[in-house]
Design an enzyme around this catalytic site. Structure first.
Site, PDB file in Angstrom:
ATOM      1  N   HIS A   1       2.811 -19.141  25.822  1.00  0.00           N
ATOM      2  CA  HIS A   1       1.627 -18.317  26.025  1.00  0.00           C
ATOM      3  C   HIS A   1       0.869 -18.838  27.222  1.00  0.00           C
ATOM      4  O   HIS A   1       0.532 -20.021  27.283  1.00  0.00           O
ATOM      5  CB  HIS A   1       0.769 -18.306  24.765  1.00  0.00           C
TER       6      HIS A   1
ATOM      7  N   LYS B   1       4.476  -4.390  26.741  1.00  0.00           N
ATOM      8  CA  LYS B   1       5.462  -5.431  27.040  1.00  0.00           C
ATOM      9  C   LYS B   1       6.549  -4.912  27.964  1.00  0.00           C
ATOM     10  O   LYS B   1       6.753  -3.708  28.125  1.00  0.00           O
ATOM     11  CB  LYS B   1       6.107  -5.939  25.754  1.00  0.00           C
TER      12      LYS B   1
ATOM     13  N   HIS C   1       2.331 -13.353  26.761  1.00  0.00           N
ATOM     14  CA  HIS C   1       3.302 -13.871  25.794  1.00  0.00           C
ATOM     15  C   HIS C   1       4.689 -13.715  26.427  1.00  0.00           C
ATOM     16  O   HIS C   1       4.995 -12.656  26.992  1.00  0.00           O
ATOM     17  CB  HIS C   1       3.291 -13.057  24.501  1.00  0.00           C
TER      18      HIS C   1
ATOM     19  N   ASP D   1       9.201 -19.883  22.956  1.00  0.00           N
ATOM     20  CA  ASP D   1       7.937 -19.156  23.036  1.00  0.00           C
ATOM     21  C   ASP D   1       6.974 -19.836  24.001  1.00  0.00           C
ATOM     22  O   ASP D   1       6.930 -21.061  24.092  1.00  0.00           O
ATOM     23  CB  ASP D   1       7.305 -19.098  21.649  1.00  0.00           C
TER      24      ASP D   1
ATOM     25  N   ARG E   1      10.469 -14.286   9.232  1.00  0.00           N
ATOM     26  CA  ARG E   1      10.154 -12.869   9.010  1.00  0.00           C
ATOM     27  C   ARG E   1      11.031 -12.332   7.883  1.00  0.00           C
ATOM     28  O   ARG E   1      12.240 -12.571   7.864  1.00  0.00           O
ATOM     29  CB  ARG E   1      10.370 -12.065  10.300  1.00  0.00           C
TER      30      ARG E   1
ATOM     31  N   CYS F   1       1.774 -17.279  18.310  1.00  0.00           N
ATOM     32  CA  CYS F   1       0.598 -17.023  19.148  1.00  0.00           C
ATOM     33  C   CYS F   1      -0.714 -17.573  18.572  1.00  0.00           C
ATOM     34  O   CYS F   1      -1.467 -18.239  19.299  1.00  0.00           O
ATOM     35  CB  CYS F   1       0.426 -15.537  19.460  1.00  0.00           C
TER      36      CYS F   1
ATOM     37  N   GLN G   1      12.110 -19.414  18.561  1.00  0.00           N
ATOM     38  CA  GLN G   1      11.816 -18.730  19.822  1.00  0.00           C
ATOM     39  C   GLN G   1      11.522 -19.738  20.924  1.00  0.00           C
ATOM     40  O   GLN G   1      10.896 -20.771  20.680  1.00  0.00           O
ATOM     41  CB  GLN G   1      10.600 -17.818  19.658  1.00  0.00           C
TER      42      GLN G   1
END
Length: 582
Positions: A330, A413, A459, A328, A308, A279, A326
């Protein structure tokens, strides 16, 4: 919204079974220290500090003692004690973990215990009426678990079990467990040559083998094509970032326990982090120029790898790793666009599940716990974000559940909880509404009125991560992927060496049509090569013999179905295209 109570009959049954097991362990292992024992999906567990190591074979003894206690039909009775009485009781029983739990109970809350016979345990409840109600149970396995999930604390022994209302349901569940062992993605991944792990590389860091890499690429190509169709723009960002960026986003303060240690070069004045999220990088792309309302919604998408620092004891094949990619994205939107864009993301997530053959799911909305201080941003922002999600889901006519405390630190979320072929539940696909990061980074756009306004972020990650999605699909399909997704779609088996040249021509035709094809020309009997292709779960086998060469055909065998007869090359390609699109 679903009208479900947390404390249903199955919850009570499993909660009570955890107490039954704890009492049995106490009778068999004097001096045991009790930690916690909650009900969980499909069963229960209890954490113990034991005076001696426990072995898997000890589970039979514990289970037998549980049946003996159940047969006593002891009433399970609730007692409320004052804080002083509760502390005195646990001191007398020499239960340090319970004393710690009592200290954490707010002053204005009742402190309740549940007693069955001479055994008593600190517990909120609820429970069944007596131990005689607990009949159809089975202890499953043991594991290590840090007290309160903190690796700095003592390692405890966790014992898992399951219990069901009827003997038939218990047998059905145990059969599903056996089937799950056969579908273990770690075993299948090794057998099918998809991925591996290496201690030299490091735990939780998967290495993708050629077939696994093809599977990843196939999933990525599917998602990229669908995102392009829906107006997403591709971006690429680095694997590391300046620590100041993550301090500004709030990750460094609220997510530091999951982040790898900070990095600093000998000649550098800057500190860097391995990115745990994409992000902040995408926010910097948005902030690189002043945007107009005409530029919004801006949908930025990346297959971004993040890192992580998961505890080593919690790493589980591809399902829990330290480095993962991911799908991912945005979205930066105006307040007027928020609801429709959110619904568009949900539509993409549902389309993805349908394409992957995952049709059964439930919707869970994670909101903040007002008593927890980990969340950033104002009450007004949180209320607006939570309201937007709930209204969008209601507009879509979807049932949903509220999970308090399950929000990300920057926003609420929606998660899709997916059931696989064995009816196990997986959290796959997530979408979050975020008013707070745009505020922290002072993001703006010029509105139709010529004034500066704050965008809202969405997200989203329909797969969640490629690693977890591949693990799920491996177990869901037991390695026999749908034709469009299979790393190797076709194996051509020439019966003899004289048929190899024809097999190579067939392969060229199929590859030109876009299929993933290999030839098995090993010096093995045809029966063994067919069996090997079945074991490798290749969807289609094409057999080439004298008659096929003469007639310019191939004999088709389908995985799990057998011989489908001979067809021309053109007809075979048409058939494969039907499979590809189905």
């Amino acid at each position: 919204m679903k009208d479900e109570t947390k404390y249903d009959d199955l919850y009570r049954l499993r909660h009570s079974a955890a107490h039954l097991m704890a009492q049995a362990v106490g009778e068999l292992f004097p001096g045991v220290k009790y930690a916690i024992g909650p009900p969980i999906e499909d069963g229960f567990y209890y954490d113990f500090e034991l005076p001696c190591p426990i072995r898997e074979e000890d589970l039979e003894r514990i289970e037998e003692k549980m049946r003996e206690i159940a047969a006593r039909d002891l009433p399970i009775q609730r007692e409320v004690l004052s804080r002083e009485e509760a502390i005195e009781l646990e001191k007398r029983l020499d239960q340090p973990y319970k004393l710690e739990l009592i200290r954490d109970i707010p002053e204005n809350e009742e402190i309740s215990f549940y007693r069955q016979g001479d055994w008593v345990d600190l517990c909120r409840g609820p429970h069944v009426e007596s131990t005689g109600k607990l009949k159809h149970f089975k202890l499953l396995h043991t594991a290590g678990a840090y007290w309160r999930g903190n690796e700095k604390n003592k390692m405890l022994t966790r014992i898992y079990g399951t219990i069901w209302p009827t003997e038939e349901e218990l047998k059905d569940y145990l059969q599903r467990l056996e089937e799950a062992k056969k579908r273990d993605h770690r075993v299948l991944g090794r057998e099918l040559g998809l991925f591996m792990f290496s201690h030299e590389v490091g735990p939780g860091l998967p290495l993708w083998l050629p077939k696994g890499a093809v599977l990843r690429e196939t999933l990525m190509e599917f998602m990229k094509a669908e995102q392009t169709r829906r107006g997403y723009l591709p971006v690429v960002t680095p694997h590391i970032g300046n620590a100041r960026l993550y301090e500004r986003s709030g990750h460094l303060q609220t997510y530091h326990s999951k982040m790898f240690p900070l990095m600093r070069g000998e000649e550098e004045d800057e500190t860097y982090v391995l990115k745990p999220m994409n992000c902040p990088h995408h926010i910097m792309i948005y902030a690189s120029e002043l945007r107009s309302y005409r530029d919004l919604p801006l949908r930025l998408a990346e297959f971004g790898t993040v890192y992580r620092y998961e505890q080593s004891g919690e790493l589980t094949g591809l399902l829990r790793v330290r480095g993962f990619t991911q799908d991912d994205s945005h979205l930066f939107v105006t307040p007027e666009q928020l609801k429709e864009e959110f619904k568009g993301v949900v539509d993409l997530m549902l389309y993805t599940l349908r394409r992957l053959g995952l049709e059964e799911y439930r919707v869970r909305i994670g909101v903040r716990d007002p008593k927890d201080d980990k969340y950033i941003g104002s009450d007004e922002n949180w209320e607006a974000a939570q309201r937007a999600i709930i209204e969008a889901v209601q507009d879509l006519g979807m049932d949903y559940e509220i999970a308090e405390g399950d929000a990300a630190f920057y926003g609420p979320k929606l998660d899709l909880m997916v059931r696989d072929a064995l009816r196990r539940e997986w959290q796959m696909g997530t979408v979050q509404v975020d008013y707070n990061l745009p505020e922290r980074f002072e993001l703006e756009y010029v509105g139709e009125d010529g004034q500066r306004h704050r965008p809202i972020m969405i997200h989203r990650a329909p797969f969640g991560s490629l690693e977890r999605m591949v693990g799920l699909l491996l177990e869901h399909y037991a390695g026999a992927f749908p034709f469009w997704l299979a790393p190797q779609q076709v194996t051509i088996i020439p019966i003899a060496d004289r048929h190899l040249e024809y097999a190579q021509r067939v392969r060229a035709y199929l590859q030109e049509a876009g299929f993933r094809v290999e030839i098995d020309s090993r010096n093995e009997k045809m029966g063994k090569r067919i069996r090997d292709a079945e074991v490798q779960k290749v969807p289609i086998m094409l057999i080439c013999g004298d008659r096929d060469v003469a007639a310019q055909t191939v004999s088709i065998r389908k995985h799990g179905e057998g011989d489908l007869g001979a067809r021309s090359i053109e007809a075979t390609i048409a058939y494969l295209k039907e499979l590809q699109e189905s």
